[in-house]
Design a protein around this motif. Structure first.
Motif, PDB file in Angstrom:
ATOM      1  N   ALA A  88       0.826  -1.209   0.000  1.00 53.08           N
ATOM      2  CA  ALA A  88       0.000   0.000   0.000  1.00 53.08           C
ATOM      3  C   ALA A  88       0.861   1.261   0.000  1.00 53.08           C
ATOM      4  O   ALA A  88       0.646   2.186  -0.805  1.00 53.08           O
ATOM      5  CB  ALA A  88      -0.931  -0.007   1.209  1.00 53.08           C
ATOM      6  N   LEU A  89       1.848   1.317   0.888  1.00 50.96           N
ATOM      7  CA  LEU A  89       2.697   2.507   0.973  1.00 50.96           C
ATOM      8  C   LEU A  89       3.525   2.690  -0.294  1.00 50.96           C
ATOM      9  O   LEU A  89       3.681   3.812  -0.800  1.00 50.96           O
ATOM     10  CB  LEU A  89       3.614   2.415   2.194  1.00 50.96           C
ATOM     11  CG  LEU A  89       2.935   2.522   3.562  1.00 50.96           C
ATOM     12  CD1 LEU A  89       3.937   2.267   4.680  1.00 50.96           C
ATOM     13  CD2 LEU A  89       2.309   3.904   3.726  1.00 50.96           C
ATOM     14  N   GLY A  90       4.081   1.593  -0.821  1.00 47.15           N
ATOM     15  CA  GLY A  90       4.863   1.690  -2.042  1.00 47.15           C
ATOM     16  C   GLY A  90       4.034   2.121  -3.237  1.00 47.15           C
ATOM     17  O   GLY A  90       4.497   2.909  -4.073  1.00 47.15           O
ATOM     18  N   SER A  91       2.793   1.641  -3.303  1.00 44.17           N
ATOM     19  CA  SER A  91       1.913   2.032  -4.406  1.00 44.17           C
ATOM     20  C   SER A  91       1.543   3.506  -4.326  1.00 44.17           C
ATOM     21  O   SER A  91       1.545   4.220  -5.339  1.00 44.17           O
ATOM     22  CB  SER A  91       0.642   1.168  -4.382  1.00 44.17           C
ATOM     23  OG  SER A  91       0.953  -0.202  -4.530  1.00 44.17           O
ATOM     24  N   VAL A  92       1.228   3.957  -3.124  1.00 42.61           N
ATOM     25  CA  VAL A  92       0.895   5.379  -2.935  1.00 42.61           C
ATOM     26  C   VAL A  92       2.069   6.260  -3.323  1.00 42.61           C
ATOM     27  O   VAL A  92       1.916   7.277  -4.018  1.00 42.61           O
ATOM     28  CB  VAL A  92       0.465   5.630  -1.481  1.00 42.61           C
ATOM     29  CG1 VAL A  92       0.409   7.122  -1.182  1.00 42.61           C
ATOM     30  CG2 VAL A  92      -0.887   4.983  -1.208  1.00 42.61           C
TER      31      VAL A  92
END
Length: 314
Positions: free
Chosen positions: A119-123
């Motif tokens: 999630a954090l990497g995608s954001v």
């Protein structure tokens, strides 16, 4: 697909054999004598040479290495990992009592690390060079830099000592799981977020993504249907290694939080020089690591159809 899977499974067997050989060999080469440690704790004084020889004969430690290894390996194949020197209980029983307690930490930590990292990497990738991207990158770099024991002590200081909202040690329901799970998950989550960001940015620049945009697909459709599955292939490979490594990470975390699992049992076995128990624990951790990575190898072609199963992979 079946040919690829069979090849991976066949490679798994010699890997297990080498793991067993390294586990048994390195344990017996470790400094110290388990017999002397056992007799000292039992007698309260230094044992005599005759007592040491008698106990070594009783435990079968006087036999040549290859004979001892063959006997131990035969037991492993049948599910018998030997008997603990100090408790007299079967190693399988000792581990079986503690393993569920460790899994209550390792499995939620693995899920949190994987979901949070993706999630954090995608954001960060989708809002590249934005303040949010910079924040995620700083957080991931910081999280990957600090060792787990320091993170655990910091969390205890903040949430248990100062705020007094969570218990610091022991196993006492869901509340006691929060701090050790978070300690285990933060480091892997930081690493996965950085890998996910880099992988997704690379995929977003590919021709097939530009083609999908040119066809008029919305950004969510492009990301979810085309970019994410390809970006996840690299992340899942790394996640397999991290998930297997969590079994080793619990050793330190369980000691910090006084969590009665396999990690705490490992430290006790090492201090007691309980060879059968140490060997069983190392074999368990290594087998988990190999099984997880085998599962990742088998899942990789499903995530990346471009992999040529028959020839290019292997």
């Amino acid at each position: 697909m079946w040919r690829y899977a069979l090849r991976r499974v066949l490679l798994f067997v010699p890997s297990l054999f080498l793991l067993s050989l390294a586990t048994y060999g390195l344990t017996t080469l470790a400094p110290g004598n388990p017999v002397e440690t056992y007799l000292f704790q039992r007698l309260g004084q230094e044992p005599t040479a005759a007592q040491v020889v008698q106990q070594e004969r009783k435990w079968g430690l006087d036999a040549p290495f290859l004979i001892r290894y063959e006997h131990w390996l035969g037991g492993v194949v049948t599910g018998n990992l030997g008997t603990s020197f100090f408790t007299g209980e079967p190693v399988v029983t000792e581990i079986g009592h503690r393993l569920p307690t460790t899994l209550r930490l390792a499995l939620p930590a693995a899920a949190l690390a994987l979901l949070g990292g993706v999630a954090l990497g995608s954001v960060a990738a989708l809002w590249r060079d934005s303040p949010l991207d910079h924040l995620v990158r700083v957080m991931s770099l910081t999280g990957a830099s600090f060792p787990s024991f320091w993170v655990g002590l910091l969390l205890i200081e903040v949430f248990a000592v100062r705020l007094r909202v969570l218990p610091a040690v022991g196993e006492a329901g869901l509340a006691s799981m929060f701090l050790p799970v978070l300690t285990l998950a933060l480091g892997p989550m930081a690493v996965l977020s950085r890998v996910m960001r880099a992988s997704l940015l690379e995929v977003l620049g590919e021709d097939f993504v530009r083609t999908a945009r040119a066809k008029g697909l919305s950004t969510p459709a492009v990301v979810i249907r085309h970019a994410l599955p390809n970006a996840l292939a690299v992340v899942v490979t790394l996640a397999g290694s991290i998930t297997g490594g969590l079994m080793l990470g619990t050793v330190i975390v369980e000691e910090i939080f006084a969590w009665p699992g396999v990690g705490q049992l490992t430290i006790t076995a090492i201090f007691d020089r309980d060879y059968p128990l140490i060997q069983g624990l190392i074999l368990l951790a290594g087998t988990v690591f190999l099984v997880v990575n085998l599962a990742v190898d088998l899942a990789y072609p499903l995530l990346d159809p471009r992999v040529r199963l028959g020839r290019a992979v292997g």
